[in-house]
Every structure is written in structure tokens, then in C-alpha cells.
Design a protein around this motif. Sequence first.
Motif, PDB file in Angstrom:
ATOM      1  N   LEU A 134     -45.787 -34.903  90.636  1.00 54.07           N
ATOM      2  CA  LEU A 134     -46.970 -34.495  89.957  1.00 54.07           C
ATOM      3  C   LEU A 134     -47.162 -32.830  89.983  1.00 54.07           C
ATOM      4  N   THR A 135     -46.529 -32.242  91.153  1.00 59.54           N
ATOM      5  CA  THR A 135     -46.440 -30.857  91.476  1.00 59.54           C
ATOM      6  C   THR A 135     -45.392 -30.228  90.633  1.00 59.54           C
ATOM      7  N   ASP A 136     -44.839 -30.916  89.566  1.00 60.54           N
ATOM      8  CA  ASP A 136     -43.356 -30.035  89.112  1.00 60.54           C
ATOM      9  C   ASP A 136     -43.997 -29.146  88.157  1.00 60.54           C
ATOM     10  N   VAL A 137     -43.888 -27.805  88.323  1.00 59.14           N
ATOM     11  CA  VAL A 137     -44.356 -26.904  87.435  1.00 59.14           C
ATOM     12  C   VAL A 137     -43.780 -26.715  86.144  1.00 59.14           C
ATOM     13  N   THR A 138     -42.768 -27.347  85.962  1.00 60.92           N
ATOM     14  CA  THR A 138     -41.930 -27.204  84.802  1.00 60.92           C
ATOM     15  C   THR A 138     -42.715 -28.202  83.709  1.00 60.92           C
ATOM     16  N   ARG A 139     -43.524 -28.897  84.167  1.00 61.13           N
ATOM     17  CA  ARG A 139     -44.409 -29.948  83.281  1.00 61.13           C
ATOM     18  C   ARG A 139     -45.533 -29.445  82.818  1.00 61.13           C
ATOM     19  N   PHE A 140     -45.845 -28.273  83.485  1.00 57.68           N
ATOM     20  CA  PHE A 140     -47.223 -27.455  83.051  1.00 57.68           C
ATOM     21  C   PHE A 140     -46.813 -26.647  81.918  1.00 57.68           C
ATOM     22  N   PRO A 141     -47.737 -26.333  81.161  1.00 56.26           N
ATOM     23  CA  PRO A 141     -47.493 -25.426  79.782  1.00 56.26           C
ATOM     24  C   PRO A 141     -47.104 -24.022  80.390  1.00 56.26           C
ATOM     25  N   VAL A 142     -46.428 -23.358  79.217  1.00 55.78           N
ATOM     26  CA  VAL A 142     -46.264 -21.922  79.638  1.00 55.78           C
ATOM     27  C   VAL A 142     -47.452 -20.982  79.471  1.00 55.78           C
ATOM     28  N   PRO A 143     -47.485 -20.246  80.407  1.00 52.42           N
ATOM     29  CA  PRO A 143     -48.768 -19.390  80.616  1.00 52.42           C
ATOM     30  C   PRO A 143     -48.936 -18.559  79.267  1.00 52.42           C
ATOM     31  N   LYS A 144     -50.165 -18.097  78.952  1.00 56.37           N
ATOM     32  CA  LYS A 144     -50.387 -17.434  78.004  1.00 56.37           C
ATOM     33  C   LYS A 144     -49.589 -16.101  77.469  1.00 56.37           C
ATOM     34  N   TYR A 145     -49.208 -15.294  78.396  1.00 51.78           N
ATOM     35  CA  TYR A 145     -48.322 -14.406  78.426  1.00 51.78           C
ATOM     36  C   TYR A 145     -47.229 -14.255  79.313  1.00 51.78           C
ATOM     37  N   PRO A 146     -45.992 -15.202  79.080  1.00 47.74           N
ATOM     38  CA  PRO A 146     -44.835 -15.329  80.076  1.00 47.74           C
ATOM     39  C   PRO A 146     -44.181 -14.020  80.458  1.00 47.74           C
ATOM     40  N   LYS A 147     -44.250 -12.676  79.622  1.00 48.06           N
ATOM     41  CA  LYS A 147     -43.748 -11.679  79.988  1.00 48.06           C
ATOM     42  C   LYS A 147     -44.384 -11.154  81.383  1.00 48.06           C
ATOM     43  N   ALA A 148     -45.657 -11.378  81.587  1.00 51.21           N
ATOM     44  CA  ALA A 148     -46.208 -10.928  82.766  1.00 51.21           C
ATOM     45  C   ALA A 148     -46.023 -11.841  84.179  1.00 51.21           C
ATOM     46  N   VAL A 149     -44.903 -12.615  83.934  1.00 54.23           N
ATOM     47  CA  VAL A 149     -44.555 -13.754  85.108  1.00 54.23           C
ATOM     48  C   VAL A 149     -43.403 -13.421  85.725  1.00 54.23           C
ATOM     49  N   ILE A 150     -43.468 -12.886  86.998  1.00 59.29           N
ATOM     50  CA  ILE A 150     -42.279 -12.456  87.879  1.00 59.29           C
ATOM     51  C   ILE A 150     -41.813 -13.382  88.974  1.00 59.29           C
ATOM     52  N   PHE A 151     -40.934 -14.058  89.073  1.00 61.31           N
ATOM     53  CA  PHE A 151     -40.527 -14.860  90.235  1.00 61.31           C
ATOM     54  C   PHE A 151     -39.708 -13.886  91.196  1.00 61.31           C
ATOM     55  N   VAL A 152     -40.155 -13.792  92.360  1.00 62.40           N
ATOM     56  CA  VAL A 152     -39.234 -13.274  93.413  1.00 62.40           C
ATOM     57  C   VAL A 152     -38.457 -14.551  94.257  1.00 62.40           C
ATOM     58  N   ALA A 153     -37.446 -14.495  94.431  1.00 58.79           N
ATOM     59  CA  ALA A 153     -36.596 -15.477  94.880  1.00 58.79           C
ATOM     60  C   ALA A 153     -35.658 -15.005  95.986  1.00 58.79           C
ATOM     61  N   ALA A 154     -35.318 -15.533  97.118  1.00 58.52           N
ATOM     62  CA  ALA A 154     -34.403 -15.201  98.089  1.00 58.52           C
ATOM     63  C   ALA A 154     -32.820 -15.829  97.960  1.00 58.52           C
ATOM     64  N   THR A 155     -31.881 -14.908  97.962  1.00 56.08           N
ATOM     65  CA  THR A 155     -30.424 -15.325  97.830  1.00 56.08           C
ATOM     66  C   THR A 155     -30.057 -16.457  98.653  1.00 56.08           C
ATOM     67  N   ASP A 156     -30.565 -16.531  99.973  1.00 58.26           N
ATOM     68  CA  ASP A 156     -30.012 -17.522 100.868  1.00 58.26           C
ATOM     69  C   ASP A 156     -31.151 -18.321 101.581  1.00 58.26           C
ATOM     70  N   ASP A 157     -32.069 -18.949 100.642  1.00 61.23           N
ATOM     71  CA  ASP A 157     -33.230 -19.504 101.183  1.00 61.23           C
ATOM     72  C   ASP A 157     -32.946 -20.883 101.485  1.00 61.23           C
ATOM     73  N   GLY A 158     -33.131 -21.321 102.818  1.00 59.36           N
ATOM     74  CA  GLY A 158     -32.840 -22.604 103.391  1.00 59.36           C
ATOM     75  C   GLY A 158     -34.032 -23.545 103.054  1.00 59.36           C
ATOM     76  N   TYR A 159     -35.201 -23.075 102.420  1.00 63.18           N
ATOM     77  CA  TYR A 159     -36.341 -24.016 102.025  1.00 63.18           C
ATOM     78  C   TYR A 159     -36.214 -24.301 100.621  1.00 63.18           C
ATOM     79  N   ILE A 160     -35.771 -23.112  99.784  1.00 63.67           N
ATOM     80  CA  ILE A 160     -35.860 -23.038  98.337  1.00 63.67           C
ATOM     81  C   ILE A 160     -34.520 -23.201  97.774  1.00 63.67           C
ATOM     82  N   PRO A 161     -33.823 -24.102  97.249  1.00 61.11           N
ATOM     83  CA  PRO A 161     -32.378 -23.926  96.465  1.00 61.11           C
ATOM     84  C   PRO A 161     -32.681 -23.069  95.450  1.00 61.11           C
TER      85      PRO A 161
END
Length: 409
Positions: free
Chosen positions: A332-359
Motif C-alpha cells: 500500500l506504500t508503493d509510490v509508483t501507484r501514486f499519481p505523477v506530481p503536478k510538475y515532475p521536472k521539480a522532482v529529484i531523487f538522490v540515491a546511493a551507489t552501494d546502498d545496503g538498505y535500498i537496491p
Amino acid sequence: MMIESGLCYKSLCSTALFSSQMVSINLGALHYFLDHIYGAFVHRTKLSTPFFSKGWGGSKLDLLESLVKQLFPISEVQNLPPIMVQPIWKMVWETKNACLREGIFRTPCEERLISALPPESYNARVAFLSPKLVPPQKMACVVHLAGPVMVEFRQQLLLAGTVLQGGRKKAGLQNSGGTGDHTFERRLRLGGPLLKQNIATMVLESPFYGLRRPRLQHGAKLLCVSDLLLLGRVTIEESRGLLHWLEEEAGFGKTGICGLSMGGVHAAMVGSLYPRPIATLPFLAPHSAVVAFCEGVLKYATAWEALREDAEEETGMTLEQAKQRLRSVLSLTDVTRFPVPKYPKAVIFVAATDDGYIPKHSVWELQKAWPGSEVRWVTGGHISSFILHNDAFRKAIVDALGRLQWRVS
């Protein structure tokens, strides 16, 4: 002779390139294993209780599943106006150029949600760090959220510091209601340097943490699965209310939401469900709590046996069935099921290259679901990136806000 020299040069270059790649691989492996070493130290020892040690949450889980499912289809929910909150403010400190205020407000959720909350969580706490010499319509403000992993990590650092000091705590860290409050402190440090760019920082203390932590909960580990859904649902409503207050009452020209780890998941949800364009910045965040609690390091911090025993009383559930049920609930927490934000160009994900918690696949799923959004990578694991890459987080905040138009009052 020239041919031999050329061959030697090529050989040296190949060796250097191979060595560089090996160093990069080894460093990546080190960051990844640091996450697992920290996870093993904290989650596989008896330093703290695991997540969901009291089971599923009984009728509360049924209520929360129902309320979360009401968010789908979300196209209607996305356009619902936020409920206005009215924080009561007190000044913590003030200089010529900036000030820090703390506020409290009654959570704006519907009564069914409030009745499911522990009494300690009825009132929300917020810190507000802002410039003084600039009119609000020419300023931006970002609301910062935190997740259980980051809260737990900060608490372990405090515990380690106390042990190293022979059991003596520093006075500043004891003062949970003042500027030494570790539930606000790190996020305020993240936002502090942004004051020079006329960007204010608002830090929300989510339910179940800090002064809002229920009496029976020790540390950051939520007692029931229902608490995780409740935490997310309430955080969404409170964040929407604060963003609405910033725009309509305080008059800020631009607003945004950011969060670390599971706080990043909540930030993504808020960005998705807010009715106007805002900057949305999930940092070190998965696309779903399933990834965090069932696949990454936190699977070692989940009380699987307690979940099995709690369900067994009613259904005779096996351990494997308990794991499958948790995956189903947390989907139920799957964000991909949520609608695209009103202005997706202002969305920036910052992720880690070798994250043991988040693949990595979890990060790409988010970006794929929101065309126009951007993914940025920092070198490190989950824990090391949390410590070392504040500059990258700040740069993302500045860039995402820069892509928004100024609001016309």
C-alpha cells in the motif's frame, strides 16, 4: 624500441585503469558492507527491540488498510485542498539575519485517524529556520521529513557517545525541547547553509518519534505494522497542511518537501498528493516500504516470529505466510501507484551507489513511474551517504526549487 615503449605504455595504462576500477569496486563493496555491518550490529543484537514486536495491530491495521486504500484512485485525492494548520510559535533564537522558531499544532487528520494515534502524537511539533531580511514572496521553504532508519541511527550515535563518555550525556543532547533536540538538529544543519540562498527550512517531527513517541515504544522501532501505515498517513496530512500554511498564510514564493530514507517515501507521497507544483526531493528512498522491510537490511530488524505468532492465534499462519502478508500490507506504500506530481521536472531523487538498505532497481522504478523526474547518484552506502553527502542533498534542493515558477500573490 618504440614499439616496445608503446606496448609498455599501453600495458601501464591498462594496469592503471584496472587498478582504478578495482579501487572503485572495493570502495563500493566497503560502503555496502558497512551498511550490513551496522545493520548486523544494531538489528541482530539485543541493543534494541525489532520493528513490529507487538504484531500487526489488530483492528487498527484493518482501519488503516481501509483508509489507505481510499487513496486509490488517487486522481481525485490529488486535487483535494489541504487542511489548513495554525501552528502556535515561540522564538528559540534570533540574529540580525535569521531566526529559529518552534511551533505546535493539532494534527489535522480526521477523527478516525486521531483515535488510532497514541495520545502523545495528537499534537505535531515543527521547527522553522528562516531568513529575516527578505520578503516571503521572494523566499522558498522546504519541509523536511525523517524516517525510522535515520532516527534509529542518530539514537545509536547518541548511545555510542554516551558509552564513550562513561555514561555521562552532554547537556545539549538531553534537552529534547530546545536547540539540542536531535529530532530537529541534523535536518536544521542540512538546511542552515541554504539561508544564504533565501531558502528556509521547516522540520516536522512525525508521530511516533521525539516528544510524539508513545510511552511503550522504545527508540525508533514501531511496535505494530499498523503504526507504520498510521505514521505515513498522518505525516502526509500534516505535511500538506504545513505546505498550505507556508503558501497561503506565510506567503512563500516557492515550497518543497524532502525526506531521508522512509522519510523520503513520505516526501514522495506528499509531492504526489499536493494539488500544486512543489519541489519534491526523496533522498536515499525506496519506492515502497516492502523494499525496506522485506528485502534490505531492515529485514533483520523485523520481528517475524512475533508477526507469525500474532496471526497464528487467528489463522494458523506460518512464518513464510507472515512474510507474504507483510509484503501485501506494505504494498500500500508503493509510490509508483501514486499519481505523477503536478510538475515532475521539480522532482529529484538522490540515491546511493552501494546502498545496503535500498537496491538500485527500487530507485529506477520511481523515476520510471514519474517521467520527467531526475535521479542523481552519490558514492556510498545508506549510512555513509547520510553522513557525507549533505552538499549533494542541498544542491538538489536548490536545483529543484530553481525549476519552479514563483507564485503570484
